[in-house]
Design a protein around this motif. Structure first.
Motif, short mmCIF file in Angstrom:
data_model
loop_
_atom_site.label_atom_id
_atom_site.label_comp_id
_atom_site.label_asym_id
_atom_site.label_seq_id
_atom_site.Cartn_x
_atom_site.Cartn_y
_atom_site.Cartn_z
N LEU A 4 -3.38 42.34 12.37
CA LEU A 4 -4.33 42.36 12.25
C LEU A 4 -5.51 40.40 11.61
CD1 LEU A 4 -4.33 45.60 10.16
CD2 LEU A 4 -5.06 45.17 12.80
N VAL A 5 -6.60 40.60 12.11
CA VAL A 5 -7.12 39.49 11.28
C VAL A 5 -8.93 39.54 10.48
CG1 VAL A 5 -8.16 37.06 11.54
CG2 VAL A 5 -6.05 38.06 12.68
N GLU A 6 -9.27 39.17 9.38
CA GLU A 6 -9.83 40.48 8.72
C GLU A 6 -10.95 38.72 8.81
OE1 GLU A 6 -6.89 42.20 5.87
OE2 GLU A 6 -6.78 40.48 6.65
N SER A 7 -12.60 38.75 8.99
CA SER A 7 -13.24 38.00 8.66
C SER A 7 -14.77 38.44 8.27
CB SER A 7 -13.53 37.50 10.58
OG SER A 7 -13.90 38.08 11.29
N GLY A 8 -15.70 37.81 8.37
CA GLY A 8 -16.59 38.23 7.81
C GLY A 8 -17.26 37.91 7.00
N GLY A 9 -16.55 37.80 5.48
CA GLY A 9 -16.41 37.68 3.95
C GLY A 9 -17.52 36.31 4.37
N GLY A 10 -17.65 36.36 2.72
CA GLY A 10 -18.68 35.08 2.34
C GLY A 10 -18.97 35.18 1.21
N PHE A 11 -20.65 33.89 0.62
CA PHE A 11 -21.11 34.03 -0.18
C PHE A 11 -22.13 34.90 0.00
CE2 PHE A 11 -18.32 30.65 -1.08
CZ PHE A 11 -17.69 30.80 -2.32
N VAL A 12 -22.84 35.65 -1.01
CA VAL A 12 -23.88 36.40 -0.61
C VAL A 12 -24.37 36.75 -2.22
CG1 VAL A 12 -22.71 38.56 -0.44
CG2 VAL A 12 -24.75 38.68 0.28
N LEU A 20 -17.64 43.04 7.91
CA LEU A 20 -16.49 42.58 7.87
C LEU A 20 -15.55 43.13 9.14
CD1 LEU A 20 -14.83 43.42 4.48
CD2 LEU A 20 -16.32 41.17 4.38
N SER A 21 -15.33 42.04 9.55
CA SER A 21 -14.71 42.98 10.80
C SER A 21 -12.93 42.83 10.81
CB SER A 21 -14.60 41.74 12.22
OG SER A 21 -13.79 42.55 13.76
N CYS A 22 -12.15 42.99 11.28
CA CYS A 22 -10.75 43.85 11.45
C CYS A 22 -10.07 43.68 12.86
CB CYS A 22 -10.74 44.79 10.68
SG CYS A 22 -8.13 44.70 10.67
N ALA A 23 -9.50 42.21 13.34
CA ALA A 23 -9.47 42.44 15.08
C ALA A 23 -7.96 42.65 15.08
CB ALA A 23 -9.79 41.06 14.97
N ALA A 24 -7.60 43.15 15.75
CA ALA A 24 -5.90 43.99 16.79
C ALA A 24 -5.85 42.26 17.57
CB ALA A 24 -5.64 45.67 16.47
N CYS A 95 -7.90 44.71 5.39
CA CYS A 95 -7.52 45.86 6.70
C CYS A 95 -6.29 46.05 6.59
CB CYS A 95 -8.63 45.94 7.78
SG CYS A 95 -7.68 44.54 8.96
N ASN A 96 -6.43 47.51 6.32
CA ASN A 96 -4.86 48.08 6.69
C ASN A 96 -4.50 49.17 8.07
OD1 ASN A 96 -3.40 50.51 4.93
ND2 ASN A 96 -2.38 48.90 5.40
N ILE A 102 0.88 47.70 7.96
CA ILE A 102 0.95 46.34 8.32
C ILE A 102 -0.33 45.82 7.88
CG2 ILE A 102 -0.67 45.24 10.38
CD1 ILE A 102 0.84 46.88 12.46
N TRP A 103 -0.43 44.60 7.15
CA TRP A 103 -1.88 44.13 6.61
C TRP A 103 -2.95 43.20 7.18
CZ3 TRP A 103 -4.13 46.86 2.16
CH2 TRP A 103 -3.04 47.71 1.61
N GLY A 104 -3.64 42.92 7.18
CA GLY A 104 -4.15 41.35 7.71
C GLY A 104 -4.23 40.44 6.17
#
Length: 113
Positions: A4-12, A20-24, A95-96, A102-104
């Motif tokens: 699992l790979v998380e993405s989409g974080g940042g400063f806001v 946020l996206s969790c890709a498998a 994500c989990n 399984i954890w990202g």
């Protein structure tokens, strides 16, 4: 093992939004409950939201009405739409899939003016 790979974080800024996206590595989200957790600096990891294989969703009280978890199995992704963000939402989000343990890797979300 599925990754699992998380993405989409940042400063806001407070009041802003992030998705946020969790890709498998393969399509299987339709068969498992998927969770989002977060861990702020110096604090324990806490549960944020879940989506069941049947589509039912649940949320921590702290994010109800602001966050939405969704599943796009065809794209092998689970999303966490975060609106009306607050500084206290600042954390690393993971994500989990609990049943598979399984954890990202996590993605950093920072809410600050």
């Amino acid at each position: 093992q599925v990754h699992l790979v998380e993405s989409g974080g940042g400063f806001v800024q407070p009041g802003g939004s992030l998705r946020l996206s969790c890709a498998a590595s393969k399509s299987f989200f339709r068969n498992y409950h998927v969770n989002w957790y977060r861990q702020a600096s110096g604090k324990q990891r806490e549960w944020v939201a879940s989506i069941l294989s049947g589509g039912f969703t649940s949320y921590a009280d702290s994010v109800k009405g602001r966050f939405t978890i969704s599943r796009e199995d065809a794209e092998k992704k689970v999303y966490l739409q975060m609106n009306s963000l607050k500084p206290e939402d600042t954390a690393v989000y993971y994500c989990n899939i609990a049943s598979l343990r399984i954890w990202g890797q996590g993605t950093q979300v920072t809410v600050s003016s």
